[in-house]
Design an enzyme around this catalytic site. Structure first.
Site, short mmCIF file in Angstrom:
data_model
loop_
_atom_site.label_atom_id
_atom_site.label_comp_id
_atom_site.label_asym_id
_atom_site.label_seq_id
_atom_site.Cartn_x
_atom_site.Cartn_y
_atom_site.Cartn_z
N HIS A 3 -27.16 6.55 51.49
CA HIS A 3 -26.03 5.61 51.44
C HIS A 3 -25.58 5.32 50.00
CE1 HIS A 3 -24.17 1.52 52.06
NE2 HIS A 3 -23.68 2.17 53.10
N GLU A 44 -32.98 7.26 53.93
CA GLU A 44 -32.69 6.39 55.07
C GLU A 44 -33.58 6.86 56.22
OE1 GLU A 44 -28.43 6.03 55.97
OE2 GLU A 44 -28.00 6.47 53.87
N LYS A 76 -26.71 -5.43 61.05
CA LYS A 76 -26.35 -4.39 62.03
C LYS A 76 -26.94 -4.78 63.39
CE LYS A 76 -25.71 -1.48 58.06
NZ LYS A 76 -24.37 -1.99 57.74
N ASP A 97 -34.77 3.11 53.65
CA ASP A 97 -33.70 2.21 54.08
C ASP A 97 -33.63 2.30 55.61
OD1 ASP A 97 -31.29 1.10 54.92
OD2 ASP A 97 -30.24 1.64 53.08
N HIS A 117 -30.25 1.22 59.92
CA HIS A 117 -29.69 1.58 61.23
C HIS A 117 -30.76 1.83 62.30
CE1 HIS A 117 -25.55 1.64 59.90
NE2 HIS A 117 -26.03 2.11 58.76
N ASN A 124 -21.45 -1.94 64.15
CA ASN A 124 -22.89 -1.73 63.98
C ASN A 124 -23.70 -2.79 64.73
OD1 ASN A 124 -22.51 0.42 62.13
ND2 ASN A 124 -22.04 -1.08 60.54
N SER A 137 -26.55 6.81 58.32
CA SER A 137 -25.48 5.95 58.84
C SER A 137 -24.26 6.71 59.34
CB SER A 137 -25.05 4.96 57.77
OG SER A 137 -24.59 5.64 56.61
C1 LIG Z 1 -27.97 2.82 55.16
C2 LIG Z 1 -27.31 1.55 54.74
N1 LIG Z 1 -27.90 0.79 53.81
C3 LIG Z 1 -27.34 -0.37 53.40
C4 LIG Z 1 -26.13 -0.81 53.91
C5 LIG Z 1 -25.52 -2.07 53.40
O1 LIG Z 1 -25.90 -3.15 54.22
P1 LIG Z 1 -25.02 -4.48 54.26
O2 LIG Z 1 -23.88 -4.22 55.17
O3 LIG Z 1 -25.97 -5.51 54.76
O4 LIG Z 1 -24.57 -4.76 52.86
C6 LIG Z 1 -25.50 -0.06 54.90
C7 LIG Z 1 -24.25 -0.55 55.52
O5 LIG Z 1 -23.19 -0.05 55.33
C8 LIG Z 1 -26.08 1.17 55.29
O6 LIG Z 1 -25.47 1.95 56.20
#
Ligand SMILES: Cc1ncc(COP(=O)(O)O)c(C=O)c1O
Length: 393
Positions: free
Chosen positions: A139, A183, A240, A212, A215, A48, A187
């Protein structure tokens, strides 16, 4: 051995039989483009680190300097003695980037979603059970935060603002507080939520829109500011495109103060360490100057989609740097991943429950470290009639 251990073993055996058992692979990485596993080197299409900032000299240098000057740990949670002066400067920069009145830095994206949503949906504070409208492909950390709060999610069809609108209409006149969770870039699919439409629905139904932006932050939007302008609250990560670790919430001043008083993930966890804050600071500084890298990544992903589709692969609704190759069964995804590895390319097979049943896939992600030669090599490796193809091929 306690009897419970037998149950865990049985669970693992079932996962093994279904082809969905997960395992940790030892990885060595010395640059943003490739990884080694044992003696084998691969071009890494599973990271990422979209802007290849993880090995950027400016991030490494500021992490080093801040470690030297401020130590390698914060020593305590932010409410005790961990709220180092470094946080205020960074939070001002994050708030400006996301065009929100304020921001709060937290430990990780998972922790932010899990604990912020738990705090936000607290019915003893809201005075009523919240109505939480949530994209069904959100997610795991978002679903986790909802479950932790006890709030029931009213799930709408993925990316479907019409379905969301009709669900909201069913609750027209309902006085309970409303929230919409999505989101920006999904992801596992690399598609983008219809945010303008969702924002309009949020305003029409007086719902708080929480996006969120994990990405999109850094890699999409003007100057890498992400795709969250419609949101009342943005949650995102520095792990990321920003290359290191940690997360943020960008929001109103009141919301920030509420989290400081109610969010367990902030209150009961040690503050991020200074070297990580240094890396975040350097990444935020660099972001506006990375238009060429963003354009390069977008062009690689676009060329890949065109090439993969013409070979008969199903790339779903991707329009970003994340491109799935939807294989269908777990075994088809695993064998596609294995075949690519044999050709020197690393792409992880993503299986249920991370993605819906029957849509196991390879999740490919393009980064600024990849060259057009890497892309051509990947397409060539996929252009093998013996490779398993998606159901639609
Ligand atoms: C949409 C989304 N939110 C949150 C996260 C979690 O973030 P982090 O890797 O900083 O814990 C991810 C990562 O996998 C994600 O894809």
């Amino acid at each position: 051995m306690p009897g419970s251990e037998r149950s865990y073993e049985a669970y693992l055996e079932t996962r093994e039989r279904e082809g969905s058992r997960r395992g940790l692979t030892g990885i060595e990485a010395r640059d943003a483009r490739s990884i080694s596993i044992g003696d084998e080197a691969y071009v890494n299409f599973a990271s990422n680190d979209y802007l290849a900032l993880r090995f950027h000299p400016a991030l490494i240098e500021r992490a080093r300097v801040w470690a030297q000057e401020y130590g390698v740990g914060a020593g305590a949670s932010r409410l005790v003695t961990g709220n180092l002066g470094l946080f205020a400067g960074l939070e001002t920069k994050v708030a400006a980037l996301k065009e929100k009145p304020s921001a709060l830095i937290m430990a990780s994206g998972f922790q932010a979603n899990a604990s912020v949503l738990q705090a936000v949906f607290d019915r003893s504070v809201l005075g009523a059970e919240p109505l939480v409208f949530s994209d069904r492909l959100n997610h795991a950390s978002i679903h986790f935060g909802c479950a932790a709060s006890g709030a029931r999610e009213i799930r709408y069809r993925h990316g479907d603002a019409v379905h969301l609108g009709s669900l909201l209409s069913q609750y027209q006149g309902d006085e309970r507080p409303k929230f919409i969770l999505t989101e920006s870039v999904f992801s596992m699919d690399g598609d983008v939520a219809p945010l303008a439409e969702i924002g309009r629905l949020a305003r029409e139904h007086d719902a708080m829109l929480i996006v969120d932006d994990a990405h999109a932050s850094g890699i999409l939007g003007e100057g890498g500011r992400g795709l969250s302008e419609e949101a009342d609250v943005v949650i995102g990560t520095f792990s990321k495109a920003l290359g290191s670790f940690g997360a943020y919430v960008a929001c109103s001043g009141t919301f920030r103060e509420y989290l400081i008083n109610r969010c367990a993930g902030l209150i009961y966890s040690t503050a991020l360490p200074p070297p990580v804050l240094g890396a975040i600071d350097a990444a935020l500084y660099l972001l506006p100057s990375l238009d060429a890298e963003r354009a390069h990544v977008a062009s690689l992903a676009k060329r890949f989609r065109q090439g993969a589709r013409s070979l008969g692969y199903d790339t779903g609704a991707s329009i970003t740097q994340i491109v799935p190759l939807i294989a269908g069964s777990n075994h088809a995804a695993l064998s596609l991943s294995k075949r690519l590895r044999e050709a020197g390319f690393f792409a992880t097979a993503i299986r249920p429950p991370t993605v819906p049943a029957g849509t196991a896939r390879l999740r490919l992600a393009f980064t600024a470290a990849h060259s057009t030669a890497d892309l051509d090599g990947l397409l060539e490796a996929l252009d093998d009639r013996a490779l398993p193809r998606s159901a639609t091929a």
